[in-house]
Design a protein around this motif. Sequence first.
Motif, PDB file in Angstrom:
ATOM      1  N   UNK B  74      80.931  24.937  43.569  1.00 56.71           N
ATOM      2  CA  UNK B  74      80.199  24.440  42.769  1.00 56.71           C
ATOM      3  C   UNK B  74      78.835  25.195  42.568  1.00 56.71           C
ATOM      4  N   UNK B 178      78.640  29.001  52.278  1.00 56.70           N
ATOM      5  CA  UNK B 178      77.903  28.837  50.943  1.00 56.70           C
ATOM      6  C   UNK B 178      76.604  29.815  50.833  1.00 56.70           C
ATOM      7  N   UNK B 181      71.144  28.217  49.314  1.00 57.06           N
ATOM      8  CA  UNK B 181      70.816  27.478  48.339  1.00 57.06           C
ATOM      9  C   UNK B 181      71.469  27.863  47.121  1.00 57.06           C
ATOM     10  N   UNK B 182      72.462  28.279  46.907  1.00 57.66           N
ATOM     11  CA  UNK B 182      73.332  28.555  45.864  1.00 57.66           C
ATOM     12  C   UNK B 182      72.780  29.622  44.968  1.00 57.66           C
TER      13      UNK B 182
END
Lengths: 184, 184
Positions: B74, B178, B181-182
């Motif tokens: 995402x 991930x 923090x994207x």
Amino acid sequence: MPTRGSTNIAEMAEARALPAGRNLLFLREEELRLAQDLLFFGYRDFTAGADEILATLDMGRAHHRVLHFVGRRPGITVGELLGILGITKQSLGRVLQPLMSDGYVVQAPGESDRRQRRLTLTEKGMALERRLFERQRETVMRAYREAGPAAVEGFRRVMRGLMGEDAQASLARLEGPEPEGNRR
Amino acid sequence: MPTRGSTNIAEMAEARALPAGRNLLFLREEELRLAQDLLFFGYRDFTAGADEILATLDMGRAHHRVLHFVGRRPGITVGELLGILGITKQSLGRVLQPLMSDGYVVQAPGESDRRQRRLTLTEKGMALERRLFERQRETVMRAYREAGPAAVEGFRRVMRGLMGEDAQASLARLEGPEPEGNRR
DNA sequence: CCATTTGGACAGCAGTATTGACGCATTCGC
DNA sequence: GCGAATGCGTCAATACTGCTGTCCAAATGG
């Protein structure tokens, strides 16, 4: 409305909380996601080499598949080929006609049933099939060598399991003995 | 001109004369032919279930792939997605635009770099992705269960080996942690 | 003799992917 | 600060593979 990493798919959080041990009855979320990724990337790269060669000849994967299966079963009928490929007669016709007019494949009436058109590779067709074959051999050989014999056996078992009944039957026929005098 | 079983491919007769023991440095003819067959039938049937669902929604495999990778990451940027899929911007645009206008995917400007369009699944998008996922889970779960855990490990090793470097890097990124923090 | 099988051929449509070129907003580097 | 590079969207044209539907011919088999 979620816009970041951990979305609100409840099952996902749940699945990730499970221990790492394999539970094959309930395929964990991540295990299937990985399978999807592996199949996508693996199949794409497996075909990539042959695709390059085919592109230079104004052909596509469908042509390769015909060359492959006709080479594997010389004298195969159109109907059998359709059954293996799982496409329509019209779709096959569009790749088969050029292959014949360009001299890669020849057809001959069946001996016992002259409605049939038995397909065979010409020398030219065999040469091209072999060229494509050699290109893919490099890819597969590398993967097999790196993974080892046991992994190869596992790979085969899983791939067989992914197939439906029809495909398993087609494969069995391909692997099986040559039919009597080629009379299907 | 050969029209029957044993064609004049000298190597084939030669390979068949070899004992059954595996020689991974020289992949025997039949072993590679089998690999080709397995990948063709296996991949086709693996995707068949999801394809059926997609067809009812006027979508194709390309839409599924976008849903899959956006669901897996995402906030992925368009550029990253292009790198993973290995297609052109134009090709992606044609499936991504409908997915957005139909409310399956939303985009938002990147926080640190507002040129970026970070992609995320909506609730509707997650629901469809899950539906496709569940359909494929059945297929893969059956194959995994029949083959057994050791075979699954072997399958994974071989599939990884089939990938080129780019795909392996993409996969590592997908499996990996991930990003902070994207922020890519 | 007639229904069935096997295969060829024509027309049109859809999904996926390509290359090339252009435009716009934003960010980076000196 | 200003030009270059980056991230993204879009227009146009093209190719490959698959689909549906229709029609036809030859051969088979009761």
